[in-house]
Design a protein around this motif. Structure first.
Motif, PDB file in Angstrom:
ATOM      1  N   ARG A   1      -6.661   4.416  -4.610  1.00 44.15           N
ATOM      2  CA  ARG A   1      -6.770   4.188  -6.056  1.00 44.15           C
ATOM      3  C   ARG A   1      -5.769   5.083  -6.785  1.00 44.15           C
ATOM      4  N   VAL A   2      -4.941   4.463  -7.631  1.00 45.80           N
ATOM      5  CA  VAL A   2      -3.885   5.178  -8.335  1.00 45.80           C
ATOM      6  C   VAL A   2      -4.074   5.005  -9.840  1.00 45.80           C
ATOM      7  N   LEU A   3      -4.045   6.109 -10.567  1.00 47.32           N
ATOM      8  CA  LEU A   3      -4.132   6.101 -12.020  1.00 47.32           C
ATOM      9  C   LEU A   3      -2.768   6.481 -12.582  1.00 47.32           C
ATOM     10  N   LEU A   4      -2.304   5.747 -13.599  1.00 46.96           N
ATOM     11  CA  LEU A   4      -1.028   6.009 -14.242  1.00 46.96           C
ATOM     12  C   LEU A   4      -1.271   6.369 -15.700  1.00 46.96           C
TER      13      LEU A   4
ATOM     14  N   THR B   1      -2.646  -0.990  -1.101  1.00 44.93           N
ATOM     15  CA  THR B   1      -3.374  -1.478   0.068  1.00 44.93           C
ATOM     16  C   THR B   1      -2.395  -2.180   1.000  1.00 44.93           C
ATOM     17  N   GLY B   2      -2.448  -1.841   2.260  1.00 45.70           N
ATOM     18  CA  GLY B   2      -1.625  -2.540   3.251  1.00 45.70           C
ATOM     19  C   GLY B   2      -0.146  -2.530   2.912  1.00 45.70           C
ATOM     20  N   ARG B   3       0.360  -1.403   2.490  1.00 46.37           N
ATOM     21  CA  ARG B   3       1.773  -1.210   2.170  1.00 46.37           C
ATOM     22  C   ARG B   3       2.240  -2.034   0.974  1.00 46.37           C
ATOM     23  N   SER B   4       1.306  -2.431   0.096  1.00 44.92           N
ATOM     24  CA  SER B   4       1.704  -3.169  -1.096  1.00 44.92           C
ATOM     25  C   SER B   4       0.897  -2.725  -2.311  1.00 44.92           C
TER      26      SER B   4
END
Length: 170
Positions: free
Chosen positions: A2-5, A151-154
């Motif tokens: 999970r990435v927050l910007l 997820t999964g390199r994308s």
């Protein structure tokens, strides 16, 4: 992952504190990316104390203390996705082509400065994301930040969160 910007928090110039919603989202993220204009070192310290992993850069409103602690450009590989982070990218016109030339080794470029949410793809596939500002909306209708998943390199779908506006169901 999970990435927050986020970007342009401008503490304590534009707001005395971060919105509770953003703080909760920071707590739930695996990685937080901040694209500059913290304004006060205490803002950076708050993110450092809450984020599991923080990737950040300084912005044009950040003084010597923040510039000593943060780079102008940051790069990180998250789950196989190559991120670059910078505060300013210049004028909106020609942004995609200009950034694709400047960051040929990135899959995603996170930037700030304008306080205007932005989500486009440059020729060649570079994804450009500006999360807006959680504290200084300027001419925008809402304070904002973004989240996504790797997820999964994308890169998964990117969600623009409007602070104080309930999320749509479905």
């Amino acid at each position: 992952m999970r990435v927050l910007l986020t970007s342009d928090t401008h503490l304590p110039k534009r707001a005395k504190s971060l919105p509770r919603e953003l703080l909760e989202a920071i707590d739930g993220a695996d990685v937080v990316i901040h694209a500059g204009d913290w304004v006060d070192e205490a803002a950076l310290d708050l993110f450092v104390s809450r984020a599991r992993r923080l990737i950040g850069v300084y912005g044009n409103n950040d003084g010597p203390g923040l510039r000593a602690r943060l780079p102008e450009v940051a790069r990180a590989e998250l789950g196989g996705v190559r991120f670059a982070v910078v505060h300013e990218t210049g004028a909106a016109q020609g942004r995609e082509q200009r950034c694709a030339r400047r960051f040929p080794d990135a899959d995603v470029l996170v930037f700030g400065h304008s306080h205007i949410p932005w989500d486009t793809v440059a020729p060649g596939g570079l994804r450009l994301l500006n999360p807006g500002s959680p504290t200084d909306r300027r001419r925008q209708p809402h304070h904002t930040y973004m989240t996504t998943r790797v997820t999964g390199r994308s890169l998964g779908p990117v969600t623009l969160h409007r602070i104080g506006v309930p999320a749509e169901n479905g």
